[in-house]
Write a protein that holds these residues in place. Sequence first.
Motif, PDB file in Angstrom:
ATOM      1  N   SER A  10    -169.380   2.027  29.429  1.00 20.52           N
ATOM      2  CA  SER A  10    -170.778   1.614  29.298  1.00 20.52           C
ATOM      3  C   SER A  10    -171.224   1.472  27.850  1.00 20.52           C
ATOM      4  O   SER A  10    -172.370   1.095  27.593  1.00 20.52           O
ATOM      5  N   GLU A  11    -170.356   1.771  26.898  1.00 20.63           N
ATOM      6  CA  GLU A  11    -170.746   1.641  25.500  1.00 20.63           C
ATOM      7  C   GLU A  11    -170.885   0.175  25.102  1.00 20.63           C
ATOM      8  O   GLU A  11    -170.115  -0.682  25.538  1.00 20.63           O
ATOM      9  N   LEU A 119    -158.086   3.207  30.853  1.00 21.57           N
ATOM     10  CA  LEU A 119    -158.893   2.204  30.163  1.00 21.57           C
ATOM     11  C   LEU A 119    -160.086   2.909  29.529  1.00 21.57           C
ATOM     12  O   LEU A 119    -161.008   3.326  30.231  1.00 21.57           O
ATOM     13  N   ALA A 120    -160.069   3.066  28.227  1.00 21.79           N
ATOM     14  CA  ALA A 120    -161.097   3.845  27.529  1.00 21.79           C
ATOM     15  C   ALA A 120    -161.856   2.990  26.531  1.00 21.79           C
ATOM     16  O   ALA A 120    -162.075   3.380  25.388  1.00 21.79           O
ATOM     17  N   SER A 121    -162.248   1.792  26.958  1.00 20.75           N
ATOM     18  CA  SER A 121    -162.986   0.854  26.122  1.00 20.75           C
ATOM     19  C   SER A 121    -164.098   0.224  26.954  1.00 20.75           C
ATOM     20  O   SER A 121    -164.135   0.399  28.175  1.00 20.75           O
ATOM     21  N   PRO A 122    -165.017  -0.527  26.333  1.00 17.44           N
ATOM     22  CA  PRO A 122    -166.113  -1.141  27.089  1.00 17.44           C
ATOM     23  C   PRO A 122    -165.619  -2.056  28.209  1.00 17.44           C
ATOM     24  O   PRO A 122    -164.629  -2.776  28.048  1.00 17.44           O
ATOM     25  N   PRO A 154    -170.596   2.018  38.424  1.00 13.64           N
ATOM     26  CA  PRO A 154    -171.874   2.171  37.712  1.00 13.64           C
ATOM     27  C   PRO A 154    -171.700   2.433  36.225  1.00 13.64           C
ATOM     28  O   PRO A 154    -172.644   2.267  35.456  1.00 13.64           O
ATOM     29  N   GLU A 155    -170.493   2.830  35.812  1.00 11.31           N
ATOM     30  CA  GLU A 155    -170.263   3.098  34.395  1.00 11.31           C
ATOM     31  C   GLU A 155    -170.159   1.815  33.576  1.00 11.31           C
ATOM     32  O   GLU A 155    -170.364   1.829  32.360  1.00 11.31           O
ATOM     33  N   SER A 192    -177.804   0.635  37.037  1.00 11.54           N
ATOM     34  CA  SER A 192    -176.791   0.332  36.036  1.00 11.54           C
ATOM     35  C   SER A 192    -177.326   0.743  34.676  1.00 11.54           C
ATOM     36  O   SER A 192    -178.418   0.363  34.292  1.00 11.54           O
ATOM     37  N   GLU A 193    -176.557   1.544  33.948  1.00  7.01           N
ATOM     38  CA  GLU A 193    -177.056   2.074  32.687  1.00  7.01           C
ATOM     39  C   GLU A 193    -177.416   0.975  31.705  1.00  7.01           C
ATOM     40  O   GLU A 193    -178.419   1.031  31.023  1.00  7.01           O
TER      41      GLU A 193
END
Length: 239
Positions: A10-11, A119-122, A154-155, A192-193
Motif C-alpha cells: 500500500s505504500e 513480494l515486498a514492494s508497492p 485490501p493492502e 481501500s487504504e
Amino acid sequence: MASGPRGSWSEWPVDHFLRTGSIGARDGAAVRWFHAANSRARAAEAARSDVHMVEVDVQLRGGHEEPVLAHPPDTDSDITLQEWLAQVASTAKGIKLDFKSLAAVGPSLELLGRVGPALASPVWLNGDVLPGPCGSCAPLDARAFLRAVTASCPEATLSLGWTTAWQPGQDTPSLSGQERKMCILWKTCSSSEKTLIKVGFITTFLSHRTLNSKKPLESNAECRAGNAWPCHALYCEPL
C-alpha cells in the motif's frame, strides 16, 4: 513505514523507494516505470532493468483459461501471470496489474495472494471501470471489481480508470461528465487504504472542489516524466 511485506503493497512508490534507498529524494519523477511487460522477452527486460515499477495487462487465456499477460486484442501470451509473479517476486520492483477482463480478477488475486511475503514492494490493481474518450473496449463492472479487490487484497493500492485509446499528440478528449460518476465510485472505496484515479487529461478533476471529500496528494511520475500514459496523473488519498 510499512509493517511487514504486505504493508509495502500500500505504500506510494515514491515513499517506498525513498525508504529503501532506491531514489534519493521524494520526487515522483524519480520513480521509473516499465509498461506492457506482456511477454517473456519483455518481462525479462523489465527484470534486468533499473526501473522501479512494472506494469502488465492481465486477462484469461482464450477468455476462459488461466490468467496470462496480454493486451486486447491478444488473448494469449507466452507467459502466464503465475510465472511472472514468481519472477518479479525475486526482484525489488513494484507491480501494477491492469485487468482487461473481470473474469481474470478473481483467479489473478488468488495467485497474488499466494506470492504473499515474497513480494515486498508497492502493488497497484487497475481496472478501467467507466467508458472514456476513444475507448473501444467495454469497461469492467465497477462494483464487482471494487468488491473483488477490496475483499481479497485490501493492502494493495486500488487504481480506477476510464477506457481510452487516447495518445499524446491527439486533441485533448472530453469525458462528457464521467468525472462525477468516477467521484461517486471513488467515495465507495473507503475500505481501500489508498486509491488513485487516471485523470491526466481532465483539468477540472484536479481541483479540491471537484474531489470534494478527497484530496490530491502529488503528481504521478508517469505524468511528470512524460511517459506513454500521462493519464495516470494523480495520486489520491482519503482525508
